[in-house]
Design an enzyme around this catalytic site. Structure first.
Site, PDB file in Angstrom:
ATOM      1  N   LYS A  22       0.706  -1.276   0.008  1.00 49.16           N
ATOM      2  CA  LYS A  22      -0.103   0.081   0.015  1.00 49.16           C
ATOM      3  C   LYS A  22       0.817   1.076  -0.169  1.00 49.16           C
ATOM      4  CE  LYS A  22      -1.555   1.455   4.236  1.00 49.16           C
ATOM      5  NZ  LYS A  22      -1.255   2.668   4.503  1.00 49.16           N
ATOM      6  N   ASN A  23       1.921   1.200   0.839  1.00 51.03           N
ATOM      7  CA  ASN A  23       2.671   2.351   0.798  1.00 51.03           C
ATOM      8  C   ASN A  23       3.816   2.714  -0.058  1.00 51.03           C
ATOM      9  OD1 ASN A  23       1.257   2.859   3.353  1.00 51.03           O
ATOM     10  ND2 ASN A  23       3.127   2.390   4.952  1.00 51.03           N
ATOM     11  N   CYS A 120      -4.330  11.884  13.470  1.00 49.13           N
ATOM     12  CA  CYS A 120      -4.966  10.602  13.183  1.00 49.13           C
ATOM     13  C   CYS A 120      -4.592   9.878  14.665  1.00 49.13           C
ATOM     14  CB  CYS A 120      -4.603   9.849  12.274  1.00 49.13           C
ATOM     15  SG  CYS A 120      -3.067   9.052  12.513  1.00 49.13           S
ATOM     16  N   ARG A 125       0.800  14.046  12.989  1.00 47.57           N
ATOM     17  CA  ARG A 125       1.012  13.864  11.801  1.00 47.57           C
ATOM     18  C   ARG A 125       1.128  15.170  10.795  1.00 47.57           C
ATOM     19  NH1 ARG A 125      -0.483   8.668  10.373  1.00 47.57           N
ATOM     20  NH2 ARG A 125       1.045   8.741   8.676  1.00 47.57           N
ATOM     21  N   ASP A 309       5.591   0.376  11.771  1.00 49.16           N
ATOM     22  CA  ASP A 309       4.227  -0.180  11.285  1.00 49.16           C
ATOM     23  C   ASP A 309       4.286  -1.799  11.985  1.00 49.16           C
ATOM     24  OD1 ASP A 309       4.001   1.678   8.107  1.00 49.16           O
ATOM     25  OD2 ASP A 309       3.685   2.134  10.288  1.00 49.16           O
ATOM     26  N   ARG A 401      -8.183  -0.566   5.265  1.00 48.18           N
ATOM     27  CA  ARG A 401      -7.492   0.314   4.811  1.00 48.18           C
ATOM     28  C   ARG A 401      -6.109  -0.112   3.897  1.00 48.18           C
ATOM     29  NH1 ARG A 401      -6.834   5.790   7.564  1.00 48.18           N
ATOM     30  NH2 ARG A 401      -5.646   6.081   5.593  1.00 48.18           N
TER      31      ARG A 401
END
Ligand code: EPZ
Length: 422
Positions: A22-23, A120, A125, A309, A401
């Site tokens: 995803k990233n 978030c 952030r 992560d 997500r």
């Protein structure tokens, strides 16, 4: 809102294919704004953030074909003029990585109006380093009514030093510099594999970039970039999550489409705790749980250090390890939301500032738990796999997500898990 129900106790065995990262996919999709030629991306994960980015680009005027190209999920993006240089609050508030359109819009169109993403669950952030870097390249940026208003008749290459390492800040500046006049040098740049994957994509579009993967990246600006056909790298965090899933349940799983070299620090730490991880093919590795999981401390660091992560998933694992361990989070200021939910399942975790002290093995019991962010959700799923009884995870939209069909993949490994659609 969907929930996920897990009946704990199954030992996971078998093989699972890791999806695209995803990233890496998110900046790659934003890079389509740098050219009016078609950009074809392969091995995209079918996750919510990719769909959200596709919708944002479509609303900006890009032609977005999210279809299954030959190899797995893919899309073709064509950002032919006219393009609206606005990323509205309604979109950005649901996905902060929308800020990645800022650099490409400024570079190609000389203007951008991008909503500030806001914070978030894991922290404030801010994007001050993105803004500071783009100003260094000659852009004028102001914050008005919650939006970044940016203008740059022509970006001019410059030396940019990041006050602290920022992954999407590096990616935004790299993309902006590709069309700037002259050379840009990024110092204290992020070294993540996703940054290198973006650099590879940009080079295939005609960009002149070197040094990606190191903390100094040099970009020679070009007058324009062309289209490309690029395959996204595998998701190292999904791979790490499945490594923990196999280990925490005492099983043995094989991961396909996995690049162990992108997870060196994580693999090192898992091996120190007794887990056996060995290559079983060019892009595959086999994970075998130990009979006795040893507690080991960990500190999250920017790549190539232990990935933040993977912190939540590792904490779940350490609740099953023999002996005390300390998990120190150095990247985000409040990335321990999962700890209180793990405690509700019977774990003994004490938070002291940016350190979580896990006092070692506790039998977990299933409970109703609340997901708060993407990786916290994953850690609750992992705990549920090993807890006795039923665990019901609420707000799994966080999970969707960034994980493609995680309950189907875990079920294929023998987990007793199901999604309850609401
Ligand atoms: C990227 O976020 C990832 N997201 C995150 O993954 C990941 O956790 C993070 O990098 C760190 O590895 C994507 O790539 C889409 P940062 P990013 O800028 O770029 C501070 C997931 O779970 N900072 O590297 O937003 C910031 O507050 C997500 O997949 C500033 O102060 O992270 C943080 O403390 C979560 N000013 C630190 O730097 C800035 O302008 C690192 O943030 C930018 C960042």
């Amino acid at each position: 809102m969907d929930k996920i129900l897990i009946q704990g106790g199954a030992v996971l065995r078998g093989r699972v294919t890791v999806s695209g990262a995803k990233n890496a996919a998110l900046p790659a999709m934003a890079a389509s704004l740098l050219t009016d030629e078609p950009l074809r991306l392969r091995n995209l994960p079918s996750v919510r953030d990719i769909q959200t980015t596709g919708r944002l680009l479509h609303e900006m005027g890009c032609r977005v074909g999210l279809q299954n190209l030959q190899t797995g999920h893919g899309c073709e993006l064509v950002a032919a003029s006219p393009i609206s240089c606005v990323a509205p609050y309604e979109r950005v508030k649901t996905m902060r990585s929308s800020v990645l359109v800022l650099g490409p819009l400024l570079a190609r169109f000389g203007r951008a109006r991008v909503s500030l993403p806001g914070g978030c669950a894991i922290g404030a952030r801010p994007i001050d380093l993105h803004i500071k870097g783009l100003k260094k390249l000659g852009a004028s940026l102001t914050i008005e009514h919650g939006y970044v208003e940016a203008e740059a008749p022509r970006l001019i290459g410059e030396k940019v030093v990041f006050d602290r390492i920022t992954v999407t800040g590096t990616e935004n500046l790299m993309m902006a510099a590709c069309l700037a006049k002259g050379e840009t040098v990024l110092h204290n740049a992020a070294r993540e594999p996703e940054v290198t994957d973006l650099a590879n994509l940009l080079r295939s579009m005609g960009a002149r970039i070197e040094g990606d993967g190191s903390s100094t990246i040099r970009i020679q600006g070009r007058p324009e970039l062309g289209g490309a056909d690029h395959t996204i790298i595998p998701d190292r965090i999904e791979a790490g999550t499945f490594m923990v899933a196999g280990a925490i349940t005492g099983g043995a799983v094989e991961l396909l489409n996995c690049r162990p070299e992108h997870l060196t620090a994580v693999i090192e730490k898992l091996e120190e705790s007794g887990i056996a991880i060995e290559r079983s093919g060019p892009d595959a590795c086999r994970v075998t749980a130990p009979r006795r999981l040893q507690a080991r401390d960990v500190t999250t660091m920017e790549y190539p250090g232990f990935a933040t992560d993977m912190q939540a998933q590792y904490m779940a694992l350490m609740t099953q390890a023999h002996g005390p361990s300390i998990v120190t989070e150095t990247i985000f200021e409040s990335r321990f939301m999962h700890a209180s939910e793990l405690v509700r399942m019977g774990a003994d975790v004490r938070i002291e500032g940016n350190r979580a002290v896990i006092s070692g093995r506790r039998d977990l019991t299933g409970a109703k738990v609340l997901a708060s962010d993407l990786r916290a959700s994953a850690s609750l799923i992992l705990a549920g796999l090993v807890a006795s009884g039923e665990t019901l995870v609420h707000r799994v939209y966080h999970l969707d997500r960034g994980y493609e069909a995680i309950e189907k993949k875990l079920k294929s490994l023998g987990a007793r898990i199901q999604r309850i659609a609401d």
